[in-house]
Design an enzyme around this catalytic site. Sequence first.
Site, PDB file in Angstrom:
ATOM      1  N   ARG A  47       0.857  -1.176   0.000  1.00  0.00           N
ATOM      2  CA  ARG A  47       0.000   0.000   0.000  1.00  0.00           C
ATOM      3  C   ARG A  47       0.902   1.238   0.000  1.00  0.00           C
ATOM      4  NH1 ARG A  47      -2.898  -2.777  -1.906  1.00  0.00           N
ATOM      5  NH2 ARG A  47      -4.895  -3.606  -1.193  1.00  0.00           N
ATOM      6  N   ARG A  74      -5.218  25.986  -8.933  1.00  0.00           N
ATOM      7  CA  ARG A  74      -4.753  24.687  -8.441  1.00  0.00           C
ATOM      8  C   ARG A  74      -4.272  23.873  -9.630  1.00  0.00           C
ATOM      9  NH1 ARG A  74      -3.347  25.264  -3.347  1.00  0.00           N
ATOM     10  NH2 ARG A  74      -5.070  25.976  -2.019  1.00  0.00           N
ATOM     11  N   ALA A  86      -7.202  28.273   4.199  1.00  0.00           N
ATOM     12  CA  ALA A  86      -6.776  26.944   4.637  1.00  0.00           C
ATOM     13  C   ALA A  86      -5.261  26.875   4.619  1.00  0.00           C
ATOM     14  CB  ALA A  86      -7.365  25.873   3.715  1.00  0.00           C
ATOM     15  N   LEU A  88      -1.568  24.168   5.854  1.00  0.00           N
ATOM     16  CA  LEU A  88      -0.978  22.964   6.439  1.00  0.00           C
ATOM     17  C   LEU A  88      -0.696  23.124   7.923  1.00  0.00           C
ATOM     18  CD1 LEU A  88       1.683  22.118   3.715  1.00  0.00           C
ATOM     19  CD2 LEU A  88      -0.587  21.114   3.997  1.00  0.00           C
ATOM     20  N   GLU A 103      -3.710  30.947   9.522  1.00  0.00           N
ATOM     21  CA  GLU A 103      -4.064  30.918   8.100  1.00  0.00           C
ATOM     22  C   GLU A 103      -5.081  32.004   7.739  1.00  0.00           C
ATOM     23  OE1 GLU A 103      -2.662  29.430   5.654  1.00  0.00           O
ATOM     24  OE2 GLU A 103      -1.342  28.148   6.823  1.00  0.00           O
ATOM     25  N   GLU A 107      -3.846  34.528   4.913  1.00  0.00           N
ATOM     26  CA  GLU A 107      -4.497  34.467   3.601  1.00  0.00           C
ATOM     27  C   GLU A 107      -5.549  35.545   3.397  1.00  0.00           C
ATOM     28  OE1 GLU A 107      -5.879  30.544   2.671  1.00  0.00           O
ATOM     29  OE2 GLU A 107      -3.832  29.860   2.296  1.00  0.00           O
ATOM     30  N   PRO A 125      -8.375   8.597   2.904  1.00  0.00           N
ATOM     31  CA  PRO A 125      -7.667   7.666   3.782  1.00  0.00           C
ATOM     32  C   PRO A 125      -7.148   6.400   3.107  1.00  0.00           C
ATOM     33  CG  PRO A 125     -10.024   7.607   4.227  1.00  0.00           C
ATOM     34  CD  PRO A 125      -9.790   8.733   3.269  1.00  0.00           C
ATOM     35  N   GLY A 126      -7.531   6.148   1.877  1.00  0.00           N
ATOM     36  CA  GLY A 126      -6.990   5.001   1.162  1.00  0.00           C
ATOM     37  C   GLY A 126      -5.567   5.205   0.698  1.00  0.00           C
ATOM     38  N   GLU A 130      -3.491  12.639   5.495  1.00  0.00           N
ATOM     39  CA  GLU A 130      -4.006  13.994   5.712  1.00  0.00           C
ATOM     40  C   GLU A 130      -5.342  13.978   6.445  1.00  0.00           C
ATOM     41  OE1 GLU A 130      -4.854  18.061   3.229  1.00  0.00           O
ATOM     42  OE2 GLU A 130      -5.519  16.184   2.331  1.00  0.00           O
ATOM     43  N   GLU A 154      -0.505  31.776  -4.065  1.00  0.00           N
ATOM     44  CA  GLU A 154      -1.122  32.692  -3.096  1.00  0.00           C
ATOM     45  C   GLU A 154      -0.955  34.155  -3.523  1.00  0.00           C
ATOM     46  OE1 GLU A 154       0.439  31.779   0.768  1.00  0.00           O
ATOM     47  OE2 GLU A 154      -1.037  30.189   1.088  1.00  0.00           O
TER      48      GLU A 154
END
Length: 195
Positions: A47, A74, A86, A88, A103, A107, A125-126, A130, A154
Amino acid sequence: MATEVADAPELWPVDRTEDLYRSGLPFALRADVVRRPDQPDEEPFTRVVLEHPGAVVVLAVDDDERVLCLRQYRHPARMRMLELPAGLLDVAGEDPRAAAERELLEEAGLEADDWTRLVSAYSSPGISTEEIHYFLARGVREADRGDFRPAHEEADMETLWVAFDDLLAACLDGRVHDAPVLIAVLTARQLGLVG
């Protein structure tokens, strides 16, 4: 006996791990060779895991029930997306709410008096570790960004205020594609916190 409707922690045996990509970035890619528990004769399987520090998303709502939105290019999606502030969780030991406050300031040039945790969710989640923490910010006001200077995408980001009901409609009819926007807007609405 009723089954509890909840996720449950579990860890399957990992025979070995191989780094596929690791650098100074806050992300890494590894391959884990995994076994199902209590199946020693079964062949292990691989995996791929994208290691991610996690993130925060802020639904900032003013007294007129308008949401502070951003338009940002993006590259992977080849779109200029309508998003929310948003970022990290890339500061060691930083609490998610503190990151959300940081943030929003960086931003959007905003601070907020009232903060409500909406939900936390794994984005995919696969493949990725994150986990995104969502917050509602009320009592927003302009603030000094200090020495923060936007760079890259940004630096090209646009800000706009959108009526919550218009944003909700755009989420429901498919005009907005950013999953964090959908999660934040629909959760806040369902909880009766906005709209």
